[in-house]
Design a protein around this motif. Structure first.
Motif, short mmCIF file in Angstrom:
data_model
loop_
_atom_site.label_atom_id
_atom_site.label_comp_id
_atom_site.label_asym_id
_atom_site.label_seq_id
_atom_site.Cartn_x
_atom_site.Cartn_y
_atom_site.Cartn_z
N PRO A 491 0.84 -1.21 0.00
CA PRO A 491 0.00 0.00 0.00
C PRO A 491 0.87 1.25 0.00
N LEU A 492 0.44 2.23 -0.77
CA LEU A 492 1.12 3.53 -0.83
C LEU A 492 0.35 4.49 0.07
N ILE A 493 0.96 4.83 1.19
CA ILE A 493 0.27 5.60 2.23
C ILE A 493 1.00 6.93 2.42
N VAL A 494 0.21 8.00 2.47
CA VAL A 494 0.75 9.34 2.69
C VAL A 494 -0.11 10.02 3.74
N LEU A 495 0.55 10.73 4.64
CA LEU A 495 -0.15 11.49 5.67
C LEU A 495 -0.31 12.92 5.18
N HIS A 496 -1.57 13.35 5.00
CA HIS A 496 -1.90 14.70 4.56
C HIS A 496 -2.42 15.51 5.75
N PRO A 497 -2.51 16.83 5.59
CA PRO A 497 -3.12 17.63 6.67
C PRO A 497 -4.56 17.24 6.97
N SER A 498 -5.22 16.59 6.00
CA SER A 498 -6.59 16.13 6.23
C SER A 498 -6.65 14.74 6.84
N GLY A 499 -5.51 14.05 6.94
CA GLY A 499 -5.49 12.71 7.52
C GLY A 499 -4.70 11.75 6.67
N VAL A 500 -4.65 10.49 7.10
CA VAL A 500 -3.93 9.47 6.37
C VAL A 500 -4.76 9.04 5.16
N LYS A 501 -4.07 8.77 4.06
CA LYS A 501 -4.76 8.46 2.81
C LYS A 501 -3.98 7.41 2.05
N LYS A 502 -4.70 6.44 1.53
CA LYS A 502 -4.10 5.44 0.66
C LYS A 502 -4.13 5.95 -0.76
N MET A 503 -2.94 6.07 -1.37
CA MET A 503 -2.81 6.64 -2.72
C MET A 503 -2.80 5.59 -3.80
N GLY A 504 -2.86 4.32 -3.43
CA GLY A 504 -2.80 3.23 -4.40
C GLY A 504 -1.94 2.09 -3.88
N GLU A 505 -1.54 1.23 -4.78
CA GLU A 505 -0.68 0.09 -4.44
C GLU A 505 0.41 -0.06 -5.48
N ILE A 506 1.57 -0.54 -5.04
CA ILE A 506 2.68 -0.80 -5.95
C ILE A 506 3.09 -2.26 -5.80
N GLN A 507 3.33 -2.89 -6.91
CA GLN A 507 3.70 -4.31 -6.92
C GLN A 507 5.19 -4.43 -7.17
N LEU A 508 5.88 -5.12 -6.25
CA LEU A 508 7.33 -5.26 -6.30
C LEU A 508 7.70 -6.74 -6.25
N ALA A 509 8.86 -7.06 -6.81
CA ALA A 509 9.47 -8.38 -6.70
C ALA A 509 10.88 -8.17 -6.15
#
Length: 792
Positions: A491-509
Motif C-alpha cells: 500500500p502507498l500511504i501518505v499522511l496529509h493535513p486532512s489525515g492518512v490516505k491510501k494513494m494506491g498500491e505498488i507491486q514489487l518483486a
C-alpha cells in the motif's frame, strides 16, 4: 447560583454542539492498508517461488517492443522547386498504423546523422508494416518526400540479450528522389540496452526539455567525507581596539558556518566538523574575528584548499600546522587587496575517512561502510528489485478535464539511486524495470518511493512546481530469506493535513541472494558502524549538524544530474524532518513501549493466577517444577535456556512470511484529530500567532522531539529482544537458538559456582583488559530488526 447553573447549561450545550459537529454521518469504512501477496508471471511465464531464476530481467514481466534505430542518411537529393541547388533539411517520419513519429530535422545537410531509437509496445502494434520515410522540411502544410523504406513486422528479427546489438544496414530509398538511409529494426524486450534512451509512445505529449525528465536513469551518490578542524590557538593578533576583547574563530565550507566560543585568551581547543563531497571543489575558510559589543570585526582569515588536506582512516593524530592570516580589503575600483599579516593561527585539519557519513544518523540505513576505500568490506550478496506496476493511483492533478498521474519510482540502496521512466497519464502504470545492488551488510534498508512528475511540458508553467509524493515502501534485507523471490503489492500511504490516505498500491518483486552463508553470519558479530564511531564518537549536536550538511550536499549534487533528482525527492527519500516533534509519533512510540512491556504484565497476571489456585492442575505443576529446580539449582539456567529454545521453535510456524510494510495502526495514523494534524504539519518555528505562545510551543516541540526519540529507542531495544525468537530475521534466530543450545550444555556440565565466578570476574575486569569496541553480543543485538521499518 442561578448564574452558575446558567453557565453550566451553556457549557453542556456547547459541548453537545461540538460533538454533533465532529460526528460524521455515514462515515465510510477504512481503506485496506494491508500487504497482499501476488503471483505475477515473471521471467517470461514462470511463477515465483523459492527457486532461483537464471535469466536476465527475471523479476519482472517481459514486455516486448518493436525497436527502430534511425542512424544516418547519405547522398540525399537536394531541395525541389526553386531551391533545387540547396541541401535538404531532412528528418525521418515513422508510420506504424495510426501512430506517426518524427526525428529531429537537420538543417542543410545531405548526409545527416540522427542516432535516435524508437520503441513501440508490441501489444499496441496493429499494423503489419512499418513505413520509414525521409522528408525535407519545407515549413508548409506538407513536406516533400525524399524516399522511404517499408518493413514487414512479421519478418522483423528477434534479439534476446546478451546477444550483441543488431547491426544497422544501408537501405536505398524508394519512391523518391534518391539517397540511402541506415536503419536497424528488431523485436526485443525491456532488457535491451536501447530501452532507457528510446522514445516511447506515451511520450507523444512531451517534447523539448520534458523528454529528459521521463527517462529511466541510474545515479551514484557523491562520496562524502568529514572535515575535522581542531582549532588550537592564535598568536600575535592585531586587535582593532585598545581594550580587552573576546576572540572567536569561524569556519566556513560552502554555505555552512560553524564557530568556536568567544574567549578573551585565544586558546580554544575545539573541533569544527563539516561535510564535503568528492571531488573537492571548495575551500575551507577560517576567519578570526574580534567581538566588540554586539559586533564582530574580522582580524584576519586564511584559505585552505580541501584537495591538499591530509586524509586519514584511523585514530592516528594528524600533525598540526601554523597558518598565516591575511587581511582582505577592497580598493576604490572594487578589486580585492590581500595583505599578509604577522598573525598566525594554530590548527589541525584532516579529512576523516573512518566514519560513514549520512546513514549512520538515521534508523533507515542503506549503507554502513566507511568513506575511505581501503576500509571497504567485500560483498556478501546481491539485492535484486523488480518494479512491476502500480494500481489504483489517486489522481494528483487535472488534465483535459479528468484526473491524471504521471508516475515514476525512485529507489535508493547504498550509493546507488535509480529512477524509472515516467508513465504518462495512467492511474495503473506498468514499469517492469529490474535493478541490482551489491550488498555489504544484511542489516540495511532499501527505500522505494512513487512520485508524480510535475516537470513535463505544459504542466510546470510556473517554474516552481514540485514532484508530488504518492507513497513510500521500506524493506529491511535481514527480514528476507535468501534466494527467495518475494512478490507483494504494497500500500502507498501518505499522511496529509486532512489525515492518512491510501494513494494506491505498488507491486514489487524482491530477491536477496547470498554469496556465502558463513560470511553473512559473520556480519552479525561485526560492529554495526566503522570503528571511528566508537573510538571518537560524535556528539548529538554534531550528528544533527552533519546530517543537515550531508543532506544539503546530496540534494545539490543529485539536482545537477540529467534528468535531475530534485530537492523534494532527495529529502523525502532521506526522511528529512522525521525527528521533528509530533504528538502522533509520540503516541505510536508509547504504544510500542507498552506492547513490549505487556509480556511482563502477562507473566505477573499468570503468576497471580497460579498463586490464587485458579487452575489447580497448573498450580500443582508449578509447585513440582519449583521443588525440582530448588533441589537441583544447576538446572535453573539450563531450563530457562531450553524454555527459550522451545518458544523459538514453537514460533517458527507463526513467523512473519512477508516483508515489513507501512502500518497505519503501528504509526497511530488512523486515530488522529484535526488539532494533532495541524500541529504535525505546522512548520518549525511555529506559524501560530502570539509571541509568547510561539515561544512556549517551539520549546515544547524541541523537548518533545527528544522524548519521542528516547521512547522510540527504548521500544526498539525491547522489540529486538522479542525478535530473537520470532524468526523475523531467520539467520539471527538460528544463531541465537544454536548459541542457547551450546550454552545450555555448558551450564549443565560446568558447576554453577564456577559460572557465576567467571561471569562476575569478567564483568568487573580491569579497564586495561577491556576493548573500546563493542562486544560480540552487543554487535549481534544491534543488528536485530525492530518494527521501525513499518513506521510512517
Amino acid at each position: 447560583m442561578a448564574r452558575q447553573n446558567q453557565n453550566q447549561n451553556q457549557n453542556q450545550n456547547r459541548n453537545q454542539n461540538n460533538n454533533n459537529n465532529n460526528a460524521v454521518p455515514n462515515a465510510p469504512e477504512p481503506e485496506e492498508f494491508s500487504l497482499k501477496e501476488t503471483r505475477p508471471s515473471l521471467g517470461g511465464g514462470r511463477v515465483p517461488g523459492n527457486e532461483r531464476f537464471g535469466t536476465a530481467f527475471d523479476l519482472v514481466e517481459q514486455m516486448h517492443y518493436l525497436y527502430i534505430r534511425i542512424v544516418k542518411g547519405r547522398s540525399l537529393a537536394p531541395k525541389q522547386g526553386n531551391n533545387s541547388n540547396e541541401s535538404p533539411d531532412p528528418y525521418v517520419e515513422i508510420k506504424l498504423g495510426n501512430f506517426t513519429v518524427c526525428t529531429n530535422h537537420v538543417e542543410k545537410n545531405p548526409n545527416p546523422e540522427w542516432n535516435q531509437v524508437f520503441a513501440f509496445a508490441k501489444d499496441r502494434v496493429q499494423s503489419l508494416t512499418v513505413e520509414v520515410t525521409v522528408r525535407d522540411k519545407e515549413g508548409g502544410e506538407e513536406d516533400n518526400s525524399i524516399g522511404g523504406v517499408v518493413f514487414d513486422v512479421v519478418e522483423v528479427p528477434v534479439r534476446v540479450p546478451p546477444d550483441s546489438a543488431l547491426a544497422a544496414q544501408w537501405y536505398r530509398l524508394e519512391n523518391g528522389s534518391g539517397g540511402e538511409l541506415m536503419v536497424a529494426v528488431w523485436m526485443g524486450t525491456q532488457a535491451d540496452e536501447a530501452f532507457p534512451d528510446a522514445w516511447h509512445l506515451d511520450s507523444v505529449s512531451v517534447s523539448g526539455d520534458g523528454v529528459a525528465n521521463i527517462r529511466s536513469k541510474v545515479y551514484l551518490s557523491p562520496r562524502l567525507w568529514y572535515v575535522r578542524v581542531h582549532v588550537i590557538e592564535a598568536h600575535e593578533l592585531n586587535s582593532n581596539s585598545n581594550r580587552q576583547s573576546e576572540v572567536l574563530v569561524k569556519g566556513m565550507v560552502m554555505n555552512m558556518i560553524l564557530r568556536t566560543k568567544a574567549l578573551s585568551k585565544p586558546m580554544w581547543n575545539e573541533d569544527l566538523m563539516f561535510v564535503v563531497a568528492e571531488p573537492f571543489e571548495e575551500q575551507l575558510v577560517l576567519t578570526v574575528e574580534e567581538k566588540l559589543g554586539n559586533k564582530e570585526e574580522v582580524v584576519g582569515k586564511c584559505l585552505i584548499p580541501l584537495n591538499s588536506v591530509e586524509r586519514r582512516m584511523d585514530n592516528r593524530v594528524v600533525s598540526s600546522k601554523w597558518y598565516s592570516l591575511e587581511k582582505h580589503t577592497r580598493g576604490e575600483n572594487g578589486e580585492v587587496n590581500v595583505v599578509q599579516l604577522n598573525s598566525k593561527i594554530h590548527i589541525r585539519v584532516c579529512l576523516d575517512g573512518g566514519y560513514h557519513v549520512l546513514d549512520e544518523l538515521t534508523q533507515y540505513s542503506s549503507d554502513l561502510r566507511a568513506t575511505h576505500r581501503l576500509l571497504g568490506s567485500p560483498s556478501i550478496g546481491v539485492l535484486e528489485l523488480g518494479i512491476l506496476n502500480a494500481n489504483g493511483l489517486t489522481p494528483a492533478k487535472t488534465r483535459n478535464g479528468h484526473g491524471a498521474v504521471d508516475a515514476y519510482c525512485v529507489a535508493k540502496y547504498g550509493q546507488k539511486w535509480i529512477r524509472t521512466r515516467t508513465v504518462i497519464d495512467s492511474l495503473n502504470p506498468k514499469w517492469n524495470e529490474q535493478y541490482t545492488w551489491e550488498v555489504f551488510d544484511p542489516c540495511t534498508v532499501i527505500t522505494i518511493v512513487v512520485f508524480d512528475n510535475n516537470h513535463l511540458q505544459g504542466v510546470d508553467n510556473g517554474g516552481g512546481a514540485k514532484d508530488a509524493r504518492i507513497g513510500k515502501v521500506r524493506i529491511r534485507l535481514s527480514t528476507l530469506e535468501t534466494d527467495r523471490v518475494y512478490t507483494h503489492s504494497y500500500p502507498l500511504i501518505v499522511l496529509h493535513p486532512s489525515g492518512v490516505k491510501k494513494m494506491g498500491e505498488i507491486q514489487l518483486a524482491v530477491r536477496f541472494t547470498c554469496v556465502s552463508l558463513m560470511n553473512l553470519m559473520q556480519m552479525y558479530t561485526q560492529p554495526l558502524l566503522p570503528n571511528m564511531h566508537y573510538i571518537h564518537p560524535l556528539t548529538v549536536f554534531q550528528q544533527d549538524s552533519l546530517r543537515h550538511q550531508a543532506t544539503h550536499i546530496m540534494a545539490v549534487r543529485l539536482n545537477r544530474a540529467e534528468p535531475p533528482l530534485r530537492k523534494e525527492v532527495v529529502e523525502y527519500m532521506l526522511d528529512v524532518g522525521s525527528n521533528m516533534w509530533s504528538l502522533r509519533k509520540s503516541k505510536a512510540n508509547y504504544c510500542r513501549l507498552i506492547e513490549v512491556l505487556s509480556s511482563v504484565v502477562t507473566f505477573c497476571k499468570w503468576f497471580y493466577h497460579v498463586c490464587m489456585w485458579t487452575s489447580p492442575v497448573l498450580t500443582v505443576l508449578v509447585h513440582v517444577l519449583f521443588l525440582i529446580l530448588v533441589y537441583n539449582p544447576q538446572m535453573i539456567l539450563s531450563f530457562m535456556l531450553v524454555y527459550v529454545i522451545v518458544i523459538g521453535i514453537l514460533r517458527y510456524r507463526s513467523r512473519a512470511r512477508h516483508p515489513p510494510h507501512m502500518d497505519i495502526k503501528l504509526s497511530y495514523a488512523d486515530r488522529l484529530n484535526g488539532d494533532e494534524l495541524d500541529e504535525e504539519f505546522d512548520g518549525f518555528p511555529s506559524t501560530k500567532h502570539g509571541d509568547a505562545l510561539k515561544m512556549r510551543y517551539d520549546r515544547l516541540r524541541s523537548v518533545g522531539s527528544r522524548i519521542q526519540t528516547l521512547i522510540g529507542d527504548v521500544a526498539t531495544q525491547g522489540e529486538r529482544v522479542q525478535n530473537l525468537v520470532t524468526w523475523r530475521d531467520p539467520r539471527a534466530t538460528t544463531m541465537f537458538l544454536f548459541f542457547c543450545f551450546v550454552l545450555a550444555i555448558v551450564l549443565y556440565v560446568v558447576p554453577v559456582r564456577g559460572v557465576v565466578v567467571a561471569v562476575g570476574l569478567f564483568v568487573m575486569r580491569h579497564p586495561s583488559l577491556r576493548n573500546r569496541l563493542p562486544s560480540v553480543p552487543m554487535n549481534f543485538f544491534r543488528r536485530l530488526p525492530a518494527r521501525t521499518d513499518g513506521l510512517l
